[in-house]
Design an enzyme around this catalytic site. Sequence first.
Site, mmCIF file in Angstrom:
data_model
loop_
_atom_site.group_PDB
_atom_site.id
_atom_site.type_symbol
_atom_site.label_atom_id
_atom_site.label_comp_id
_atom_site.label_asym_id
_atom_site.label_seq_id
_atom_site.Cartn_x
_atom_site.Cartn_y
_atom_site.Cartn_z
ATOM 1 C CG ASN A 195 7.091 -1.351 -2.286
ATOM 2 O OD1 ASN A 195 7.230 -1.670 -3.458
ATOM 3 N ND2 ASN A 195 7.456 -0.175 -1.833
ATOM 4 C CB CYS A 247 11.162 -8.855 5.000
ATOM 5 S SG CYS A 247 9.684 -7.970 4.457
ATOM 6 C CB CYS A 278 12.551 -4.297 6.721
ATOM 7 S SG CYS A 278 11.071 -5.304 6.862
ATOM 8 C CD GLU A 293 11.717 -7.738 0.884
ATOM 9 O OE1 GLU A 293 10.719 -7.008 0.821
ATOM 10 O OE2 GLU A 293 12.868 -7.323 1.113
ATOM 11 C CD GLU A 353 5.071 3.114 0.125
ATOM 12 O OE1 GLU A 353 4.617 4.241 -0.180
ATOM 13 O OE2 GLU A 353 6.281 2.876 0.245
ATOM 14 C CG ASN A 354 -3.153 1.988 4.007
ATOM 15 O OD1 ASN A 354 -3.531 2.910 4.718
ATOM 16 N ND2 ASN A 354 -3.987 1.166 3.426
ATOM 17 C CB VAL A 355 -3.214 7.098 3.476
ATOM 18 C CG1 VAL A 355 -4.476 6.480 4.041
ATOM 19 C CG2 VAL A 355 -3.044 8.546 3.936
#
Length: 130
Positions: A39, A86, A83, A52, A41-43
């Site tokens: 994974n 995915c 999720c 996945e 992530e981003n702000v």
Amino acid sequence: MSLLTAATEVRLRAYSPYSRFKVGAAILSVEGRVHVGCNVENVAYPEGTCAEAGAIAAMIAGGDTRIAEIAVIADSPAPVPCCGGCRQKIAEFADQGVRVTLHTTDGKSKVLTVAELLPGVFSAAHMDKI
Ligand SMILES: O=c1ccn([C@H]2C[C@H](O)[C@@H](CO)O2)c(=O)[nH]1
Ligand SMILES: [Zn+2]
């Protein structure tokens, strides 16, 4: 290298400063190669991507076409069942009987088929245009 080992290794490279939840995924393609993802992530939270999805992107970018098997691992009390997004992404590239193995870092695991992961999937068969 086993799919579990590949997923375990890539999980450590997850970029997850916001959730602090690292996930690793490894795909064995029908062409016989292993592709991994974690994974990222981003702000801007919705811009983050799942492990996945990363593994699927790596498979396609690597020139392979279909999923033969997939493993996912997370440090969670129970196996993390992918999720909804995915599940649809996996279904795009895997036959209904493909095995999805969900692992925890403390050794629990659960095996599902793609059909069990996403019953009643929307698929290309529902479209009359292709
Ligand atoms: O199956 C899953 C479930 C969650 N995550 C990620 C998304 C987010 O970065 C973090 C918390 O939801 O875990 C995955 O990569 N795969
Ligand atoms: Zn996801």
